[in-house]
Enzyme design. Sequence first.
Site, PDB file in Angstrom:
ATOM      1  N   HIS A  83       0.807  -1.227   0.000  1.00 21.09           N
ATOM      2  CA  HIS A  83       0.000   0.000   0.000  1.00 21.09           C
ATOM      3  C   HIS A  83       0.837   1.273   0.000  1.00 21.09           C
ATOM      4  O   HIS A  83       0.298   2.361  -0.165  1.00 21.09           O
ATOM      5  CB  HIS A  83      -0.892   0.037   1.247  1.00 21.09           C
ATOM      6  CG  HIS A  83      -1.549  -1.268   1.539  1.00 21.09           C
ATOM      7  ND1 HIS A  83      -1.047  -2.170   2.445  1.00 21.09           N
ATOM      8  CD2 HIS A  83      -2.651  -1.825   1.018  1.00 21.09           C
ATOM      9  CE1 HIS A  83      -1.822  -3.237   2.470  1.00 21.09           C
ATOM     10  NE2 HIS A  83      -2.795  -3.063   1.619  1.00 21.09           N
ATOM     11  N   CYS A 105       3.426  -1.140  -4.273  1.00 20.08           N
ATOM     12  CA  CYS A 105       2.961  -1.465  -5.622  1.00 20.08           C
ATOM     13  C   CYS A 105       3.288  -0.311  -6.569  1.00 20.08           C
ATOM     14  O   CYS A 105       2.991   0.854  -6.253  1.00 20.08           O
ATOM     15  CB  CYS A 105       1.458  -1.712  -5.597  1.00 20.08           C
ATOM     16  SG  CYS A 105       0.808  -1.941  -7.270  1.00 20.08           S
ATOM     17  N   GLU A 135      -3.100   3.268   2.400  1.00 17.87           N
ATOM     18  CA  GLU A 135      -2.666   3.827   1.105  1.00 17.87           C
ATOM     19  C   GLU A 135      -2.923   5.331   1.068  1.00 17.87           C
ATOM     20  O   GLU A 135      -2.058   6.118   0.656  1.00 17.87           O
ATOM     21  CB  GLU A 135      -3.420   3.138  -0.051  1.00 17.87           C
ATOM     22  CG  GLU A 135      -3.029   3.706  -1.416  1.00 17.87           C
ATOM     23  CD  GLU A 135      -3.849   3.121  -2.562  1.00 17.87           C
ATOM     24  OE1 GLU A 135      -4.167   1.918  -2.540  1.00 17.87           O
ATOM     25  OE2 GLU A 135      -4.184   3.881  -3.488  1.00 17.87           O
ATOM     26  N   CYS A 200      -6.533   1.335 -10.139  1.00 17.68           N
ATOM     27  CA  CYS A 200      -5.594   0.468 -10.861  1.00 17.68           C
ATOM     28  C   CYS A 200      -6.322  -0.532 -11.763  1.00 17.68           C
ATOM     29  O   CYS A 200      -7.497  -0.848 -11.563  1.00 17.68           O
ATOM     30  CB  CYS A 200      -4.668  -0.240  -9.887  1.00 17.68           C
ATOM     31  SG  CYS A 200      -5.463  -1.565  -8.984  1.00 17.68           S
TER      32      CYS A 200
HETATM   33  S1  SF4 Z   1      -2.305  -3.742  -8.467  1.00 18.11           S
HETATM   34 FE1  SF4 Z   1      -3.878  -2.403  -7.581  1.00 18.11          FE
HETATM   35  S2  SF4 Z   1      -4.877  -3.599  -5.962  1.00 18.11           S
HETATM   36 FE2  SF4 Z   1      -2.938  -4.602  -6.465  1.00 18.11          FE
HETATM   37  S3  SF4 Z   1      -1.500  -3.772  -4.956  1.00 18.11           S
HETATM   38 FE3  SF4 Z   1      -1.343  -2.546  -6.827  1.00 18.11          FE
HETATM   39  S4  SF4 Z   1      -2.708  -0.826  -6.489  1.00 18.11           S
HETATM   40 FE4  SF4 Z   1      -3.241  -2.389  -4.979  1.00 18.11          FE
END
Ligand code: SF4
Length: 296
Positions: A83, A105, A135, A200
């Site tokens: 996050h 991420c 996040e 995302c």
């Molecule tokens: S791909 Fe999307 S849901 Fe998965 S960790 Fe990254 S931001 Fe979060």
Amino acid sequence: MKVIRAKSAGFCWGVERAIDIAREFAVTAQRPVYTDGPLIHNRQMMEKLLAEGINEVGDYQSKSDIALEAEKKQNAVMVVRAHGISPERRSYLKDLGMDFKDATCPDVGIIAGKIRMHAKKGYNTVIFGDPKHPEVIGLMGYTEGKGHVIKTQADIDALPALGDKVCMVSQSTMFTDEFGRLSEYLKTKYPGALVFDTICGATKERQSDVLVLAQEGAQAIVVIGGRHSANTVKLAALVEKQGLPCFHVETGAELDLEQLKKYSVVGVTAGASTPGFLIDEVCQQLEELGAAATVA
Ligand code: SF4
């Protein structure tokens, strides 16, 4: 009973990446690994990772002090959760006297980058999201004190006057239709606002797969995932929005089999932090329930 499993159910790439990074140190390199709060929002997976030497310290919102004895820090690595964290928290963690590895991420990193770039140009940032989610707490740290979190139209109405330079982003796991509606509303107040849809791809895919399950005839949908997992909670809400009965469970043990056996087609989906073994377990239980019903 027919069981339809959503194609996207389970780990997204950001979660897989964070787990791989932590495992590389803990399992491959045999080093003590600490994460600042849960690496991902799934209790069962965190228990599995703990058994592999990946230890959660800190707290859910990555705010508390971390006190580790010197011997525990020897050869240890602090891994940042998927996050992400604020720049202040990053400095704090780096100063703890352990190696530091960022497993944020990259999709969250892109949001942080957009906020930082615009904050430096003097923009106020409006974040569509949950102010208590880690996040969002992390992202607020990039706004240079010019950040505002909104969830509703009333929250937009309650914003202080923001001037000409306004940009809007979203927490990665929100609903796209709500973001569209609220960003349009923001633009009625701030016509020059820059809007970045930062939900995302993994979230969008999981949300559209719920609609696919409904189109394929699911009469009820089981959503598997942590109760703290924002994207899982959103999937459950989306099922309810479709007018379908929703069974949100963390594990197969929570399935209400008495209720579920009433349906002849059941859809199964899972949040982006739900491990495959939990999805397999639920699907197997439902398939066995279906087989038992057929025999009966
Ligand atoms: S791909 Fe999307 S849901 Fe998965 S960790 Fe990254 S931001 Fe979060």
